[in-house]
Each structure stands twice: as structure tokens, then as C-alpha cells.
Motif scaffolding. Sequence first.
Motif, PDB file in Angstrom:
ATOM      1  N   THR A  33      -6.230  16.907 -10.853  1.00  0.00           N
ATOM      2  CA  THR A  33      -6.268  15.447 -10.826  1.00  0.00           C
ATOM      3  C   THR A  33      -4.992  14.908 -10.189  1.00  0.00           C
ATOM      4  O   THR A  33      -3.954  15.563 -10.182  1.00  0.00           O
ATOM      5  CB  THR A  33      -6.413  14.882 -12.252  1.00  0.00           C
ATOM      6  N   LEU A  34      -5.097  13.696  -9.666  1.00  0.00           N
ATOM      7  CA  LEU A  34      -3.935  13.038  -9.086  1.00  0.00           C
ATOM      8  C   LEU A  34      -3.125  12.375 -10.189  1.00  0.00           C
ATOM      9  O   LEU A  34      -3.678  11.769 -11.097  1.00  0.00           O
ATOM     10  CB  LEU A  34      -4.374  11.962  -8.091  1.00  0.00           C
ATOM     11  N   THR A  35      -1.838  12.477 -10.069  1.00  0.00           N
ATOM     12  CA  THR A  35      -0.966  11.788 -11.018  1.00  0.00           C
ATOM     13  C   THR A  35      -0.816  10.331 -10.567  1.00  0.00           C
ATOM     14  O   THR A  35      -1.188   9.969  -9.446  1.00  0.00           O
ATOM     15  CB  THR A  35       0.415  12.460 -11.082  1.00  0.00           C
ATOM     16  N   GLY A  36      -0.274   9.525 -11.429  1.00  0.00           N
ATOM     17  CA  GLY A  36      -0.030   8.123 -11.078  1.00  0.00           C
ATOM     18  C   GLY A  36       0.907   8.003  -9.891  1.00  0.00           C
ATOM     19  O   GLY A  36       0.739   7.136  -9.032  1.00  0.00           O
ATOM     20  N   GLU A  37       1.884   8.879  -9.829  1.00  0.00           N
ATOM     21  CA  GLU A  37       2.824   8.875  -8.710  1.00  0.00           C
ATOM     22  C   GLU A  37       2.108   9.225  -7.402  1.00  0.00           C
ATOM     23  O   GLU A  37       2.370   8.609  -6.359  1.00  0.00           O
ATOM     24  CB  GLU A  37       3.934   9.883  -8.992  1.00  0.00           C
ATOM     25  N   ASP A  38       1.189  10.191  -7.449  1.00  0.00           N
ATOM     26  CA  ASP A  38       0.415  10.554  -6.257  1.00  0.00           C
ATOM     27  C   ASP A  38      -0.454   9.385  -5.800  1.00  0.00           C
ATOM     28  O   ASP A  38      -0.565   9.125  -4.595  1.00  0.00           O
ATOM     29  CB  ASP A  38      -0.474  11.764  -6.538  1.00  0.00           C
ATOM     30  N   GLU A  39      -1.076   8.684  -6.740  1.00  0.00           N
ATOM     31  CA  GLU A  39      -1.919   7.537  -6.380  1.00  0.00           C
ATOM     32  C   GLU A  39      -1.086   6.434  -5.746  1.00  0.00           C
ATOM     33  O   GLU A  39      -1.506   5.810  -4.765  1.00  0.00           O
ATOM     34  CB  GLU A  39      -2.646   7.010  -7.612  1.00  0.00           C
ATOM     35  N   ASN A  40       0.106   6.183  -6.286  1.00  0.00           N
ATOM     36  CA  ASN A  40       0.986   5.162  -5.698  1.00  0.00           C
ATOM     37  C   ASN A  40       1.403   5.553  -4.290  1.00  0.00           C
ATOM     38  O   ASN A  40       1.448   4.703  -3.387  1.00  0.00           O
ATOM     39  CB  ASN A  40       2.217   4.948  -6.572  1.00  0.00           C
ATOM     40  N   LEU A  41       1.698   6.827  -4.081  1.00  0.00           N
ATOM     41  CA  LEU A  41       2.074   7.295  -2.749  1.00  0.00           C
ATOM     42  C   LEU A  41       0.915   7.132  -1.768  1.00  0.00           C
ATOM     43  O   LEU A  41       1.107   6.673  -0.631  1.00  0.00           O
ATOM     44  CB  LEU A  41       2.524   8.751  -2.799  1.00  0.00           C
ATOM     45  N   LEU A  42      -0.299   7.471  -2.182  1.00  0.00           N
ATOM     46  CA  LEU A  42      -1.467   7.309  -1.319  1.00  0.00           C
ATOM     47  C   LEU A  42      -1.707   5.837  -0.998  1.00  0.00           C
ATOM     48  O   LEU A  42      -2.038   5.485   0.141  1.00  0.00           O
ATOM     49  CB  LEU A  42      -2.702   7.909  -1.977  1.00  0.00           C
ATOM     50  N   ASP A  43      -1.554   4.956  -1.994  1.00  0.00           N
ATOM     51  CA  ASP A  43      -1.707   3.525  -1.747  1.00  0.00           C
ATOM     52  C   ASP A  43      -0.689   3.029  -0.732  1.00  0.00           C
ATOM     53  O   ASP A  43      -1.021   2.264   0.178  1.00  0.00           O
ATOM     54  CB  ASP A  43      -1.556   2.729  -3.048  1.00  0.00           C
ATOM     55  N   GLU A  44       0.550   3.482  -0.879  1.00  0.00           N
ATOM     56  CA  GLU A  44       1.601   3.067   0.040  1.00  0.00           C
ATOM     57  C   GLU A  44       1.339   3.589   1.454  1.00  0.00           C
ATOM     58  O   GLU A  44       1.520   2.868   2.443  1.00  0.00           O
ATOM     59  CB  GLU A  44       2.955   3.562  -0.467  1.00  0.00           C
ATOM     60  N   LEU A  45       0.891   4.838   1.569  1.00  0.00           N
ATOM     61  CA  LEU A  45       0.574   5.395   2.887  1.00  0.00           C
ATOM     62  C   LEU A  45      -0.592   4.663   3.536  1.00  0.00           C
ATOM     63  O   LEU A  45      -0.583   4.402   4.744  1.00  0.00           O
ATOM     64  CB  LEU A  45       0.257   6.885   2.762  1.00  0.00           C
ATOM     65  N   HIS A  46      -1.595   4.303   2.740  1.00  0.00           N
ATOM     66  CA  HIS A  46      -2.738   3.563   3.275  1.00  0.00           C
ATOM     67  C   HIS A  46      -2.293   2.180   3.748  1.00  0.00           C
ATOM     68  O   HIS A  46      -2.703   1.721   4.824  1.00  0.00           O
ATOM     69  CB  HIS A  46      -3.827   3.446   2.209  1.00  0.00           C
ATOM     70  N   TYR A  47      -1.459   1.526   2.984  1.00  0.00           N
ATOM     71  CA  TYR A  47      -0.941   0.212   3.364  1.00  0.00           C
ATOM     72  C   TYR A  47      -0.136   0.316   4.665  1.00  0.00           C
ATOM     73  O   TYR A  47      -0.295  -0.506   5.570  1.00  0.00           O
ATOM     74  CB  TYR A  47      -0.075  -0.331   2.225  1.00  0.00           C
ATOM     75  N   THR A  48       0.702   1.342   4.778  1.00  0.00           N
ATOM     76  CA  THR A  48       1.500   1.532   5.990  1.00  0.00           C
ATOM     77  C   THR A  48       0.610   1.814   7.196  1.00  0.00           C
ATOM     78  O   THR A  48       0.846   1.277   8.290  1.00  0.00           O
ATOM     79  CB  THR A  48       2.497   2.687   5.791  1.00  0.00           C
ATOM     80  N   ALA A  49      -0.434   2.609   7.003  1.00  0.00           N
ATOM     81  CA  ALA A  49      -1.359   2.903   8.101  1.00  0.00           C
ATOM     82  C   ALA A  49      -2.065   1.629   8.563  1.00  0.00           C
ATOM     83  O   ALA A  49      -2.250   1.417   9.773  1.00  0.00           O
ATOM     84  CB  ALA A  49      -2.380   3.940   7.670  1.00  0.00           C
ATOM     85  N   ARG A  50      -2.461   0.782   7.634  1.00  0.00           N
ATOM     86  CA  ARG A  50      -3.103  -0.488   8.012  1.00  0.00           C
ATOM     87  C   ARG A  50      -2.148  -1.378   8.799  1.00  0.00           C
ATOM     88  O   ARG A  50      -2.536  -1.997   9.793  1.00  0.00           O
ATOM     89  CB  ARG A  50      -3.597  -1.235   6.762  1.00  0.00           C
TER      90      ARG A  50
END
Length: 92
Positions: A33-50
Motif C-alpha cells: 500500500t502507499l503511505t500518506g507521504e507517497d500519496e502526497n508526493l504523487l499529488d505534488e508530481l501530478h500538479y507539477t506535470a499539469r
Amino acid sequence: MEGIVAIIIVGMLFIGLPWVILHYITKWKQAKTLTGEDENLLDELHYTARRLEDRLHTIERIIAADNPEFRLRGSDTPPVRELPDYERARRN
């Protein structure tokens, strides 16, 4: 003396070994499972990609305005589209 060694060996087989196996099984299940820290990192990467995609579209519009032949060479690229505002709080 041999009785004590036999008790220790039996204890290790029936208590120690299952404990080690169950311990690592739970660790493997948690690692899937993804940790909360991993989810935050993925959200930040998605935001940066957008944001980078928005900047790329802006640069393409500027180049197309300055150079009319740009669209002729890049006619196989999809048309520039406006992206809606991205909500960082939104989760998939």
C-alpha cells in the motif's frame, strides 16, 4: 541437559519460526500500500506535470503567433486546449 536443548529446539520450531514468518507476511502486506507521504508526493508530481503541460501549451501558442509556419510543421500535434484549474485537494 539434553532435555533443555530439546525444549529450546521445540520452542524455536513452534513459537519462533511461525512468529518470524507471520512478522514478514505482515510487513509484505503493508509494503503493497502507499503511505500518506507517497500519496502526497504523487499529488505534488501530478500538479507539477499539469503546470509544465500548461507552460508548454503557452509556449506553443506564443510560437504559433510569432511564426505562422509553426502550425504547418506541427499539424499532426493535437490542438491546444484550455485546461481547467487543478484542485490539489482532489484525490482520484
